[in-house]
Motif scaffolding. Structure first.
Motif, PDB file in Angstrom:
ATOM      1  N   TYR A  25     -47.367  17.433  -0.366  1.00 16.11           N
ATOM      2  CA  TYR A  25     -46.633  18.445   0.385  1.00 16.11           C
ATOM      3  C   TYR A  25     -47.632  19.393   1.026  1.00 16.11           C
ATOM      4  N   ILE A  26     -47.241  20.000   2.121  1.00 13.33           N
ATOM      5  CA  ILE A  26     -48.067  21.024   2.751  1.00 13.33           C
ATOM      6  C   ILE A  26     -47.326  22.343   2.621  1.00 13.33           C
ATOM      7  N   LEU A  27     -48.039  23.330   2.107  1.00 14.76           N
ATOM      8  CA  LEU A  27     -47.492  24.675   1.928  1.00 14.76           C
ATOM      9  C   LEU A  27     -48.186  25.628   2.886  1.00 14.76           C
ATOM     10  N   LYS A  28     -47.446  26.603   3.385  1.00 12.64           N
ATOM     11  CA  LYS A  28     -47.975  27.615   4.297  1.00 12.64           C
ATOM     12  C   LYS A  28     -47.825  28.980   3.652  1.00 12.64           C
ATOM     13  N   ASP A  29     -48.889  29.770   3.714  1.00 10.30           N
ATOM     14  CA  ASP A  29     -48.861  31.128   3.175  1.00 10.30           C
ATOM     15  C   ASP A  29     -48.244  32.047   4.225  1.00 10.30           C
ATOM     16  N   ILE A  30     -47.107  32.633   3.889  1.00  5.67           N
ATOM     17  CA  ILE A  30     -46.418  33.531   4.826  1.00  5.67           C
ATOM     18  C   ILE A  30     -46.479  34.989   4.375  1.00  5.67           C
ATOM     19  N   SER A  31     -47.331  35.291   3.408  1.00  4.00           N
ATOM     20  CA  SER A  31     -47.421  36.659   2.894  1.00  4.00           C
ATOM     21  C   SER A  31     -48.125  37.561   3.903  1.00  4.00           C
ATOM     22  N   ALA A  32     -47.853  38.844   3.793  1.00  3.39           N
ATOM     23  CA  ALA A  32     -48.505  39.829   4.647  1.00  3.39           C
ATOM     24  C   ALA A  32     -49.980  39.912   4.269  1.00  3.39           C
ATOM     25  N   GLU A  33     -50.820  40.227   5.256  1.00  3.32           N
ATOM     26  CA  GLU A  33     -52.265  40.276   5.017  1.00  3.32           C
ATOM     27  C   GLU A  33     -52.645  41.264   3.924  1.00  3.32           C
ATOM     28  N   ASP A  34     -51.948  42.377   3.840  1.00  3.48           N
ATOM     29  CA  ASP A  34     -52.291  43.401   2.853  1.00  3.48           C
ATOM     30  C   ASP A  34     -51.622  43.171   1.505  1.00  3.48           C
ATOM     31  N   SER A  35     -50.877  42.077   1.393  1.00  7.64           N
ATOM     32  CA  SER A  35     -50.205  41.752   0.136  1.00  7.64           C
ATOM     33  C   SER A  35     -51.216  41.138  -0.833  1.00  7.64           C
ATOM     34  N   GLY A  36     -51.121  41.497  -2.070  1.00  9.11           N
ATOM     35  CA  GLY A  36     -52.017  40.943  -3.076  1.00  9.11           C
ATOM     36  C   GLY A  36     -51.499  39.644  -3.675  1.00  9.11           C
ATOM     37  N   ILE A  37     -50.302  39.237  -3.264  1.00  9.66           N
ATOM     38  CA  ILE A  37     -49.668  38.043  -3.815  1.00  9.66           C
ATOM     39  C   ILE A  37     -49.352  37.075  -2.675  1.00  9.66           C
ATOM     40  N   ALA A  38     -49.746  35.823  -2.848  1.00 12.01           N
ATOM     41  CA  ALA A  38     -49.459  34.807  -1.838  1.00 12.01           C
ATOM     42  C   ALA A  38     -47.994  34.396  -1.917  1.00 12.01           C
ATOM     43  N   ASP A  39     -47.413  34.133  -0.763  1.00 11.75           N
ATOM     44  CA  ASP A  39     -46.023  33.693  -0.664  1.00 11.75           C
ATOM     45  C   ASP A  39     -46.016  32.391   0.133  1.00 11.75           C
TER      46      ASP A  39
END
Length: 85
Positions: free
Chosen positions: A43-57
Motif C-alpha cells: 500500500y502507499i500512504l500519504k502524510d497529510i498532517s500539517a507541517e507544524d504538527s508533531g504527529i504524522a497523519d
C-alpha cells in the motif's frame, strides 16, 4: 524492519511494515506491506498532517493518477521488486 501503526476510522488498529519512503512534490509517502512474506499486500500512504504538527497523519492513496505516479517512483527505488497495485 520498521513498523507503523495506524488507527482506522472504525477504531481498529492496523500494523504495516515500512518498505520505503519518499518525498515527492513536497509530500511524504510511505510504501508499506502487511507482512514480510514475498506475497504480501503493498500500500502507499500519504502524510497529510500539517507541517507544524508533531504527529504524522497518513491516508491510503486512492487516486489512480497519484497512485500510478508514486508507485513508479517506488518501483525505480526498489528495482528488484515487482509492485502491483
Amino acid at each position: 524492519m520498521e513498523k507503523i501503526r495506524l488507527k482506522a476510522d472504525d477504531g481498529q488498529e492496523l500494523e504495516f511494515y515500512v518498505e520505503e519512503q519518499a518525498k515527492i512534490g513536497g509530500c511524504d509517502y510511505l510504501l508499506v506491506s502487511d507482512s514480510q512474506d514475498e506475497e504480501s499486500q503493498a500500500y502507499i500512504l500519504k502524510d497529510i498532517s500539517a507541517e507544524d504538527s508533531g504527529i504524522a497523519d497518513y491516508v491510503f492513496v486512492e487516486d489512480e493518477g497519484e497512485l500510478g505516479a508514486v508507485s513508479k517512483v517506488f518501483e525505480q527505488m526498489l528495482d528488484d521488486v515487482d509492485l502491483k497495485f
